[in-house]
Write an enzyme that holds these catalytic residues in place. Structure first.
Site, PDB file in Angstrom:
ATOM      1  N   LYS A   1       0.787  -1.114  -0.293  1.00  0.00           N
ATOM      2  CA  LYS A   1      -0.061  -0.075   0.030  1.00  0.00           C
ATOM      3  C   LYS A   1       1.057   1.231  -0.038  1.00  0.00           C
ATOM      4  O   LYS A   1       2.050   0.958   0.291  1.00  0.00           O
ATOM      5  CB  LYS A   1      -1.036  -0.308   1.195  1.00  0.00           C
ATOM      6  CG  LYS A   1      -1.958  -1.142   1.107  1.00  0.00           C
ATOM      7  CD  LYS A   1      -2.746  -1.220   2.522  1.00  0.00           C
ATOM      8  CE  LYS A   1      -3.780  -2.426   2.379  1.00  0.00           C
ATOM      9  NZ  LYS A   1      -4.843  -2.348   3.551  1.00  0.00           N
TER      10      LYS A   1
ATOM     11  N   TYR B   1     -12.561  -2.918  -3.181  1.00  0.00           N
ATOM     12  CA  TYR B   1     -12.857  -2.995  -1.887  1.00  0.00           C
ATOM     13  C   TYR B   1     -14.402  -3.011  -2.084  1.00  0.00           C
ATOM     14  O   TYR B   1     -14.929  -2.404  -1.152  1.00  0.00           O
ATOM     15  CB  TYR B   1     -12.393  -2.109  -0.975  1.00  0.00           C
ATOM     16  CG  TYR B   1     -11.048  -2.022  -0.589  1.00  0.00           C
ATOM     17  CD1 TYR B   1     -10.818  -3.247   0.108  1.00  0.00           C
ATOM     18  CD2 TYR B   1      -9.993  -1.106  -0.668  1.00  0.00           C
ATOM     19  CE1 TYR B   1      -9.146  -3.375   0.517  1.00  0.00           C
ATOM     20  CE2 TYR B   1      -8.757  -1.145   0.042  1.00  0.00           C
ATOM     21  CZ  TYR B   1      -8.441  -2.373   0.397  1.00  0.00           C
ATOM     22  OH  TYR B   1      -7.251  -2.916   1.096  1.00  0.00           O
TER      23      TYR B   1
ATOM     24  N   PHE C   1     -15.246   3.715   7.600  1.00  0.00           N
ATOM     25  CA  PHE C   1     -13.929   4.125   7.346  1.00  0.00           C
ATOM     26  C   PHE C   1     -13.622   4.078   5.804  1.00  0.00           C
ATOM     27  O   PHE C   1     -12.532   4.343   5.518  1.00  0.00           O
ATOM     28  CB  PHE C   1     -12.941   3.116   8.004  1.00  0.00           C
ATOM     29  CG  PHE C   1     -12.919   1.680   7.557  1.00  0.00           C
ATOM     30  CD1 PHE C   1     -12.531   1.328   6.538  1.00  0.00           C
ATOM     31  CD2 PHE C   1     -13.759   0.688   8.278  1.00  0.00           C
ATOM     32  CE1 PHE C   1     -12.664  -0.215   6.091  1.00  0.00           C
ATOM     33  CE2 PHE C   1     -14.036  -0.403   8.005  1.00  0.00           C
ATOM     34  CZ  PHE C   1     -13.227  -0.889   6.786  1.00  0.00           C
TER      35      PHE C   1
ATOM     36  N   ASN D   1      -1.812  -0.090   7.267  1.00  0.00           N
ATOM     37  CA  ASN D   1      -1.198  -1.516   7.566  1.00  0.00           C
ATOM     38  C   ASN D   1      -0.522  -2.070   6.441  1.00  0.00           C
ATOM     39  O   ASN D   1      -0.327  -3.247   6.427  1.00  0.00           O
ATOM     40  CB  ASN D   1      -2.490  -2.304   7.981  1.00  0.00           C
ATOM     41  CG  ASN D   1      -3.548  -2.484   7.038  1.00  0.00           C
ATOM     42  OD1 ASN D   1      -3.393  -2.204   5.883  1.00  0.00           O
ATOM     43  ND2 ASN D   1      -4.536  -3.251   7.324  1.00  0.00           N
TER      44      ASN D   1
ATOM     45  N   HIS E   1      -1.712  -5.479   1.350  1.00  0.00           N
ATOM     46  CA  HIS E   1      -3.115  -6.172   1.251  1.00  0.00           C
ATOM     47  C   HIS E   1      -2.705  -7.704   0.867  1.00  0.00           C
ATOM     48  O   HIS E   1      -1.576  -7.812   0.113  1.00  0.00           O
ATOM     49  CB  HIS E   1      -3.605  -5.422   0.103  1.00  0.00           C
ATOM     50  CG  HIS E   1      -4.896  -6.304  -0.524  1.00  0.00           C
ATOM     51  ND1 HIS E   1      -6.014  -6.522   0.147  1.00  0.00           N
ATOM     52  CD2 HIS E   1      -4.968  -7.312  -1.605  1.00  0.00           C
ATOM     53  CE1 HIS E   1      -7.012  -7.396  -0.357  1.00  0.00           C
ATOM     54  NE2 HIS E   1      -6.083  -7.764  -1.668  1.00  0.00           N
TER      55      HIS E   1
ATOM     56  N   GLU F   1      -9.777 -10.481  -7.799  1.00  0.00           N
ATOM     57  CA  GLU F   1      -8.806  -9.122  -7.405  1.00  0.00           C
ATOM     58  C   GLU F   1      -7.529  -9.594  -8.431  1.00  0.00           C
ATOM     59  O   GLU F   1      -6.974  -8.289  -9.189  1.00  0.00           O
ATOM     60  CB  GLU F   1      -7.930  -9.183  -6.220  1.00  0.00           C
ATOM     61  CG  GLU F   1      -9.172  -9.002  -5.135  1.00  0.00           C
ATOM     62  CD  GLU F   1      -8.511  -9.017  -3.570  1.00  0.00           C
ATOM     63  OE1 GLU F   1      -7.433  -9.340  -3.508  1.00  0.00           O
ATOM     64  OE2 GLU F   1      -9.325  -9.045  -2.752  1.00  0.00           O
TER      65      GLU F   1
HETATM   66  N1  UDP Z   1      -9.359  -0.564   7.431  1.00  0.00           N
HETATM   67  C1  UDP Z   1      -9.471   0.465   8.082  1.00  0.00           C
HETATM   68  N2  UDP Z   1     -10.263   0.440   9.232  1.00  0.00           N
HETATM   69  C2  UDP Z   1     -10.858  -0.557   9.804  1.00  0.00           C
HETATM   70  C3  UDP Z   1     -10.892  -1.709   9.017  1.00  0.00           C
HETATM   71  C4  UDP Z   1     -10.069  -1.849   7.680  1.00  0.00           C
HETATM   72  O1  UDP Z   1      -8.870   1.472   7.675  1.00  0.00           O
HETATM   73  O2  UDP Z   1     -11.510  -0.414  10.840  1.00  0.00           O
HETATM   74  C5  UDP Z   1      -8.864  -0.670   6.147  1.00  0.00           C
HETATM   75  C6  UDP Z   1      -7.353  -1.329   6.179  1.00  0.00           C
HETATM   76  O3  UDP Z   1      -6.433  -0.660   5.590  1.00  0.00           O
HETATM   77  C7  UDP Z   1      -7.619  -2.795   5.652  1.00  0.00           C
HETATM   78  C8  UDP Z   1      -8.570  -2.570   4.566  1.00  0.00           C
HETATM   79  O4  UDP Z   1      -9.464  -1.466   4.903  1.00  0.00           O
HETATM   80  O5  UDP Z   1      -6.557  -3.444   5.144  1.00  0.00           O
HETATM   81  C9  UDP Z   1      -9.263  -3.754   4.163  1.00  0.00           C
HETATM   82  O6  UDP Z   1     -10.217  -4.257   5.154  1.00  0.00           O
HETATM   83  P1  UDP Z   1     -10.244  -5.719   5.377  1.00  0.00           P
HETATM   84  O7  UDP Z   1     -11.285  -6.128   6.399  1.00  0.00           O
HETATM   85  O8  UDP Z   1     -10.644  -6.376   4.025  1.00  0.00           O
HETATM   86  O9  UDP Z   1      -9.011  -6.121   5.858  1.00  0.00           O
HETATM   87  P2  UDP Z   1      -7.787  -6.888   5.467  1.00  0.00           P
HETATM   88  O10 UDP Z   1      -8.302  -7.996   4.309  1.00  0.00           O
HETATM   89  O11 UDP Z   1      -6.785  -6.216   4.660  1.00  0.00           O
HETATM   90  O12 UDP Z   1      -6.714  -7.663   6.345  1.00  0.00           O
HETATM   91 MG    MG Z   2      -9.814  -7.809   2.963  1.00  0.00          MG
END
Ligand code: UDP
Ligand code: MG
Length: 194
Positions: free
Chosen positions: A53, A93, A101, A156, A159, A170
């Protein structure tokens, strides 16, 4: 020994529970017939999408993240750097667009370039989720990418696709078929059983 169990087991159990929450519900029984490449490599091979990211790119973490996947034994079959559009991001997404968020996620993900990759190998979808760690870096154990390089859920670093179906969707979103390279890795018989 007893002391070790008392101290260590809750930690392991907690991590397993988190990893399981992240993986199992999204891992349906289609695993054996899931997204597989046409590679000539022996054994069942999956592909997954990994993206560094904008925070990871700005912090020059691309090399370290690639290194972890190479070190594990996975094969890189696609790689590109790009500035993501809001349109592409909303498709990527699509399950999150109504989350509170989401607007800040768009701002973050479009704040700079990303490096997107397709990695291939045995159980790569599940393994890469474990290597990346839980969504919230505060809960990510040391040794995972998120555990080692980040501290807040909104930054974080990386991805990783969360299921075979997700990976297929994806990969098709980010890459054209012709951009994925079929090649044989010389160490394939050392890292996997024929
Ligand atoms: N995210 C965020 N706040 C939250 C949850 C998710 O900013 O409370 C962001 C974070 O960057 C995350 C992304 O949204 O990686 C996608 O969320 P997902 O639940 O798919 O998590 P991931 O698959 O990336 O672990
Ligand atoms: Mg995810």
């Amino acid at each position: 020994m007893l002391l070790q169990r008392v101290l260590f087991l809750p930690l392991v159990t907690q991590w397993n529970r988190h990893a399981t929450q992240n993986l199992i519900p999204r891992f349906p029984a289609v695993r054996l017939t899931g997204f597989r490449s046409n590679s000539s490599l022996p054994g069942a091979k999956e592909q997954t999408l990994i993206a560094v990211k904008p925070d990871g790119v700005q912090r020059r973490l691309v090399g370290q993240i690639i290194r972890r996947f190479e070190q594990k034994g996975f094969k890189l079959v696609g790689l590109k750097m790009l500035q993501v559009s809001e349109e592409l991001l909303s498709q990527h997404y699509c399950q999150l667009t109504r989350k509170p968020f989401y607007p800040s996620l768009v701002k973050y993900m479009t704040s700079g370039p990303v490096v997107v990759m397709v990695w291939e190998g045995q159980d790569v979808v599940q393994s890469s989720r474990l290597m990346v760690g839980p969504t919230n870096p505060a809960a990510a154990p040391a040794g995972t990418v998120r555990g080692d390089f980040s501290l807040h859920v909104s930054r974080n670093v990386v991805h990783a696709s969360d299921s075979l179906e997700g990976a297929q969707r994806e990969i098709q979103l980010w890459f054209q078929g012709k951009d994925l390279v079929k090649w044989d890795c010389w160490d394939q018989t050392l890292t996997c059983e024929e």
